[in-house]
Enzyme design. Structure first.
Site, PDB file in Angstrom:
ATOM      1  N   CYS A 218       0.834  -1.203   0.000  1.00  0.00           N
ATOM      2  CA  CYS A 218       0.000   0.000   0.000  1.00  0.00           C
ATOM      3  C   CYS A 218       0.872   1.257   0.000  1.00  0.00           C
ATOM      4  O   CYS A 218       1.540   1.538  -0.995  1.00  0.00           O
ATOM      5  CB  CYS A 218      -0.969  -0.022   1.178  1.00  0.00           C
ATOM      6  SG  CYS A 218      -2.353   1.126   0.991  1.00  0.00           S
TER       7      CYS A 218
ATOM      8  N   HIS B 205      -3.602  -5.477   1.060  1.00  0.00           N
ATOM      9  CA  HIS B 205      -3.286  -5.831   2.439  1.00  0.00           C
ATOM     10  C   HIS B 205      -3.676  -7.284   2.697  1.00  0.00           C
ATOM     11  O   HIS B 205      -4.634  -7.797   2.119  1.00  0.00           O
ATOM     12  CB  HIS B 205      -4.070  -4.944   3.415  1.00  0.00           C
ATOM     13  CG  HIS B 205      -3.598  -3.535   3.483  1.00  0.00           C
ATOM     14  ND1 HIS B 205      -2.426  -3.172   4.084  1.00  0.00           N
ATOM     15  CD2 HIS B 205      -4.168  -2.388   3.023  1.00  0.00           C
ATOM     16  CE1 HIS B 205      -2.287  -1.855   4.018  1.00  0.00           C
ATOM     17  NE2 HIS B 205      -3.321  -1.352   3.366  1.00  0.00           N
TER      18      HIS B 205
END
Length: 504
Positions: free
Chosen positions: A334, A437
């Protein structure tokens, strides 16, 4: 409406979240339709519901322990700290703006209506609600406008248990002192104490709990809960990482260094890596602590540009580049993925002054631009070899690939079919990044990646099929840990008395 019980703490990190998880599991195993609730969380450790709403990871864990899907009604207000006394507000699963310290009390009036409505919706669907407080209910500077502790307990008509952490020392003073600072009508809401994280034989306490009852307005101690080492259940926030920086491991195996960014987010997604035998995972804040790891992970962050500047101020950027030249694999998740690129631009001032452009680490030929639309999805990513990986997205940036090979293709977002390239990788595979994630919770992917670093792995761990979405083992491990936690807590507390409190 549902019956309820609330867990409060003498301070942050007393163990409220884990005990709420245990209560959810104990009740669910008894056939009770139970759900967790925390009116307001302050944490960058967030997750995504099946509907695509963002909420605190602690309540997602508690819902999983209760055997139900997470829903944003379980955590209607999530504050995500961004530094400089500013936080992003996530309300009912969606980012709705920011708060500054100066306008917090006014905003609480509006948020209280939303919190009550969320709780009432949840209480209409379940038999019992396990509520969790935040910090301490006796913070005399914060009690005005409280929406998460005793005011919430009154709305839910929930008796309260006060949790103290004996491992820190001073637990009896903390429990009695908390009651002393409460008003008489607030004190009456506290129906029992729980002494948490006790090491050794509870008999060593002698008659201490009875003497506490005499001095603490007659409140009984309803449990002395043992310290549970190596519990594989995610912590609520990064307080759990605030330990002295460990030295590089001397033992054989694979060494992984995770950069401990100031605004690190979703750090629990590396727990499955740390749990593998022969894997030594460390959190690093200084160049001197980096050593010569096999791999370096740049994790997610709530404030990418500020944390990238912090990286440079400390010289960690050059340390990472040097380690890569010397053979280390570098991975970005991310915000960490965004940092691996060539430039990061913020034309609208989402994270920094409008028009800010910052150079990245230059390890991947990608560029990122921050935008006001925040992507929050449970997602599935298909790699080139056919592996289907499960995880979730939480990001406000869009990354463009410039002659870079994507890591894979997103094939599902929030239950809907899509076809969107995600991530990027270098030709030799020694640098890669993704917005997904939870990617390391996929067992086959995790172990194949570890093998690429030199991890031998038992022969029985061989990958058995590329079509498998292999996060199942991580989930199975968590299910076992929920039961281990519930067994320990149920044995250590006077559950009959607690059940009587729930029944009212």
């Amino acid at each position: 409406m549902a019956r309820a019980i609330m867990l409060l703490g003498t301070h942050s990190n007393a163990g409220k979240s884990l005990l709420a998880t245990a209560f959810c599991r104990i009740l669910a195993r008894r056939g009770v339709r139970v759900a967790p609730f925390k009116a307001q969380n302050m944490s960058n450790n967030a997750g995504v519901t099946p509907e695509g709403g963002e909420m605190g990871r602690a309540q997602i864990v508690q819902a999983e322990a209760a055997g139900i899907p997470p829903h944003t009604d379980m955590n209607p207000v999530l504050l995500k700290p961004e530094g400089n006394r500013r936080s992003q507000i996530v309300l009912n699963g969606r980012a709705v703006g920011h708060i500054e310290a100066a306008n917090w009390f006014e905003l609480k009036r509006m948020l209280w209506d939303e919190v009550r409505a969320a709780y009432d919706r949840l209480a209409a669907r379940f038999d019992v609600i396990v509520l969790e407080g935040a910090g301490s209910p006796a913070e005399i500077n914060l009690k005005q406008g409280d929406i998460v502790n005793l005011r919430m307990a009154r709305h839910a008509q929930a008796p309260c248990l006060l949790v103290g952490d004996i491992d820190r020392g001073g637990v009896f003073a903390a429990l009695a002192g908390t009651l002393f600072l409460l008003e008489p009508h607030e004190r009456a809401q506290i129906r029992g104490f729980l002494i948490n994280k006790f090491r050794g034989d509870p008999a060593l306490l002698g008659d201490a709990t009875e003497r506490l009852r005499e001095r603490a307005f007659g409140v009984p101690t309803l449990g002395i809960i043992p310290y549970l080492p190596d519990l594989q259940i995610p912590d609520e926030d990064a307080v759990a990482l605030e330990e002295p920086e460990p030295a590089a491991a001397a033992a054989p195996g694979v060494e992984i260094a995770v950069i401990h960014l100031p605004h690190i987010a979703n750090f629990d997604e590396f727990d499955e890596l740390a749990a593998e035998p022969g894997v030594h995972l460390r959190y690093v804040r200084h160049p001197a602590g980096l050593g010569r790891p096999h791999a370096i992970i740049l994790p997610g962050t709530k404030v990418t540009l500020a944390d990238l500047a912090w990286l440079r101020e400390r010289g960690l950027d050059q340390a990472i580049l040097t380690a890569h030249r010397e053979g280390a694999t570098v991975v970005g998740i991310c915000g960490g993925y965004q940092m691996l690129g060539q430039t990061l631009a913020d034309p609208l001032g989402i994270e920094a002054p409008a028009g800010t452009v910052a150079p990245g680490l230059g390890l991947l030929p990608v560029t990122t631009e921050f935008c006001p639309v925040k992507q929050t999805h449970q997602a599935e990513l298909r790699l080139e070899d056919g592996q289907l990986l499960q995880g979730y997205e939480i990001h406000a940036g869009e990354t463009t690939l410039h002659q870079a090979q994507p890591l894979g293709t997103l094939v599902r977002r929030s239950g809907r079919p899509v076809s969107i390239p995600d991530g990027a990788r270098s030709p030799d595979g020694r640098v890669w990044g993704t917005y997904l994630h939870g990617i390391f919770e996929n067992e086959s992917f995790r172990r194949e990646w570890l093998r690429s670093l030199g991890w031998p792995g038992p022969e029985s761990m061989e990958h058995t099929g590329v079509e498998e979405a292999s996060a199942t083992t991580a989930r199975r491990l968590r299910e076992q840990e929920y039961d281990r936690l519930a067994d320990a807590v149920e044995t250590a507390v006077n559950w009959q008395a607690i059940e009587a409190l729930i029944e009212g």
